[in-house]
Scaffold this motif. Sequence first.
Motif, mmCIF file in Angstrom:
data_model
loop_
_atom_site.group_PDB
_atom_site.id
_atom_site.type_symbol
_atom_site.label_atom_id
_atom_site.label_comp_id
_atom_site.label_asym_id
_atom_site.label_seq_id
_atom_site.Cartn_x
_atom_site.Cartn_y
_atom_site.Cartn_z
ATOM 1 N N ILE A 151 0.894 -1.252 0.049
ATOM 2 C CA ILE A 151 -0.120 0.064 0.123
ATOM 3 C C ILE A 151 0.842 1.386 -0.064
ATOM 4 O O ILE A 151 2.126 1.226 0.132
ATOM 5 N N THR A 152 0.267 2.200 -0.471
ATOM 6 C CA THR A 152 1.075 3.735 -0.313
ATOM 7 C C THR A 152 0.397 4.559 0.783
ATOM 8 O O THR A 152 -0.910 4.615 0.681
ATOM 9 N N LEU A 153 1.329 5.220 1.437
ATOM 10 C CA LEU A 153 0.499 6.296 2.381
ATOM 11 C C LEU A 153 1.045 7.715 1.811
ATOM 12 O O LEU A 153 2.063 7.735 1.171
ATOM 13 N N ASP A 154 -0.042 8.482 1.884
ATOM 14 C CA ASP A 154 -0.005 9.797 1.521
ATOM 15 C C ASP A 154 -0.068 10.804 2.814
ATOM 16 O O ASP A 154 -1.131 11.078 3.212
ATOM 17 N N PRO A 155 1.044 11.186 3.365
ATOM 18 C CA PRO A 155 0.665 11.964 4.625
ATOM 19 C C PRO A 155 0.095 13.332 4.486
ATOM 20 O O PRO A 155 -0.585 13.806 5.548
ATOM 21 N N THR B 51 -0.722 20.177 15.990
ATOM 22 C CA THR B 51 0.301 19.310 15.814
ATOM 23 C C THR B 51 -0.384 17.717 15.987
ATOM 24 O O THR B 51 -1.043 17.441 17.213
ATOM 25 N N PHE B 52 -0.268 17.018 14.824
ATOM 26 C CA PHE B 52 -0.949 15.698 14.673
ATOM 27 C C PHE B 52 -0.342 14.577 14.244
ATOM 28 O O PHE B 52 0.872 14.592 13.928
ATOM 29 N N VAL B 53 -0.655 13.414 14.969
ATOM 30 C CA VAL B 53 -0.164 11.999 14.890
ATOM 31 C C VAL B 53 -1.321 11.336 14.405
ATOM 32 O O VAL B 53 -2.460 11.396 14.642
ATOM 33 N N ILE B 54 -1.077 10.163 13.424
ATOM 34 C CA ILE B 54 -2.105 9.093 13.288
ATOM 35 C C ILE B 54 -1.448 7.623 13.345
ATOM 36 O O ILE B 54 -0.134 7.621 13.138
ATOM 37 N N SER C 15 2.441 16.495 11.238
ATOM 38 C CA SER C 15 2.221 17.874 11.313
ATOM 39 C C SER C 15 2.388 18.537 12.696
ATOM 40 O O SER C 15 2.424 17.744 13.696
ATOM 41 N N LYS C 16 3.134 19.469 12.433
ATOM 42 C CA LYS C 16 3.483 20.473 13.722
ATOM 43 C C LYS C 16 3.277 21.925 13.455
ATOM 44 O O LYS C 16 3.691 22.431 12.509
ATOM 45 N N ASP C 17 2.316 22.415 14.503
ATOM 46 C CA ASP C 17 1.986 23.578 14.322
ATOM 47 C C ASP C 17 1.215 24.163 12.994
ATOM 48 O O ASP C 17 1.699 25.231 12.488
ATOM 49 N N GLY C 18 0.715 23.418 12.542
ATOM 50 C CA GLY C 18 -0.316 23.473 11.374
ATOM 51 C C GLY C 18 0.674 23.348 10.183
ATOM 52 O O GLY C 18 0.115 23.359 8.764
ATOM 53 N N LYS C 19 1.819 22.758 10.100
ATOM 54 C CA LYS C 19 2.936 22.697 8.904
ATOM 55 C C LYS C 19 3.120 21.165 8.785
ATOM 56 O O LYS C 19 3.265 20.489 9.724
ATOM 57 N N ARG C 20 3.645 20.768 7.598
ATOM 58 C CA ARG C 20 4.391 19.548 7.396
ATOM 59 C C ARG C 20 5.537 19.554 8.246
ATOM 60 O O ARG C 20 6.229 20.707 8.359
ATOM 61 N N LEU C 21 6.197 18.251 8.766
ATOM 62 C CA LEU C 21 7.380 18.347 9.354
ATOM 63 C C LEU C 21 8.517 18.519 8.452
ATOM 64 O O LEU C 21 9.602 19.263 9.032
ATOM 65 N N TYR C 22 8.383 18.109 7.340
ATOM 66 C CA TYR C 22 9.502 18.461 6.544
ATOM 67 C C TYR C 22 8.889 18.839 4.978
ATOM 68 O O TYR C 22 7.871 18.373 4.787
ATOM 69 N N ASP C 23 9.618 19.738 4.420
ATOM 70 C CA ASP C 23 9.490 20.268 3.003
ATOM 71 C C ASP C 23 9.121 19.281 2.153
ATOM 72 O O ASP C 23 8.463 19.277 1.139
ATOM 73 N N ASP C 24 9.655 17.955 2.367
ATOM 74 C CA ASP C 24 9.523 16.921 1.260
ATOM 75 C C ASP C 24 8.418 16.084 1.528
ATOM 76 O O ASP C 24 8.079 15.050 0.827
ATOM 77 N N ASN D 43 10.368 6.193 21.395
ATOM 78 C CA ASN D 43 11.464 6.103 20.301
ATOM 79 C C ASN D 43 11.020 7.060 19.206
ATOM 80 O O ASN D 43 9.863 6.989 19.030
ATOM 81 N N ARG D 44 11.912 7.835 18.635
ATOM 82 C CA ARG D 44 11.443 8.654 17.633
ATOM 83 C C ARG D 44 12.355 8.173 16.524
ATOM 84 O O ARG D 44 13.665 8.413 16.445
ATOM 85 N N LEU D 45 11.709 7.897 15.355
ATOM 86 C CA LEU D 45 12.533 7.828 13.977
ATOM 87 C C LEU D 45 12.319 8.864 13.021
ATOM 88 O O LEU D 45 10.998 8.984 12.496
ATOM 89 N N GLU D 46 13.334 9.630 13.172
ATOM 90 C CA GLU D 46 13.224 11.028 12.347
ATOM 91 C C GLU D 46 13.295 10.797 10.867
ATOM 92 O O GLU D 46 14.162 10.245 10.181
ATOM 93 N N HIS D 47 12.255 11.610 10.108
ATOM 94 C CA HIS D 47 12.482 11.702 8.564
ATOM 95 C C HIS D 47 12.516 10.214 8.001
ATOM 96 O O HIS D 47 13.379 9.813 6.975
#
Length: 162
Positions: free
Chosen positions: A15-19, A81-84, A127-136, A151-155
Amino acid sequence: MNMIIQIMGNVRFQITLDPSTWIFDDRKEELDKVLANDADQEQIEFSDSREWSRQIIEGTTKPPTLKSEKKFKKQELLDGTFVICLKPFLEYTEPERGEDAMITFTHDDSTTILPYNQRHKFHAHFSKDGKRLYDDGFIDILVIDGGKIENRLEHVTGISFE
């Protein structure tokens, strides 16, 4: 530019995820509430038949959006600031090894392997403060247990089952 993340590997369904679409998904939660162990348990009830009909029509859509429309004001979506939780997405893939499957998360030129049977703890922070975490458009994976980030796995750029 929005990037998508494919869940691949030893699964029945890739499957494909589109954040970028998760902001409209009822399954998202405010990070602060998840950390406070205060997950949304609200039941939607309607007093008129028009809203009941809308629930029936939209109840079969994926992702569900009716609850978000009701709960979040536009400004909250723009500032939040959201998570799923990744559990339903990971389950959709139907891993060949079932509960014994291992998941490899590719992130920041590194990989982390976590057990599928802990999937209820995996949250995509998008999402953090209404914006995407990363530009990409990629995400962080937070492993949350009992209101604490273990644990936090970044990017994160890839998810694969072994």
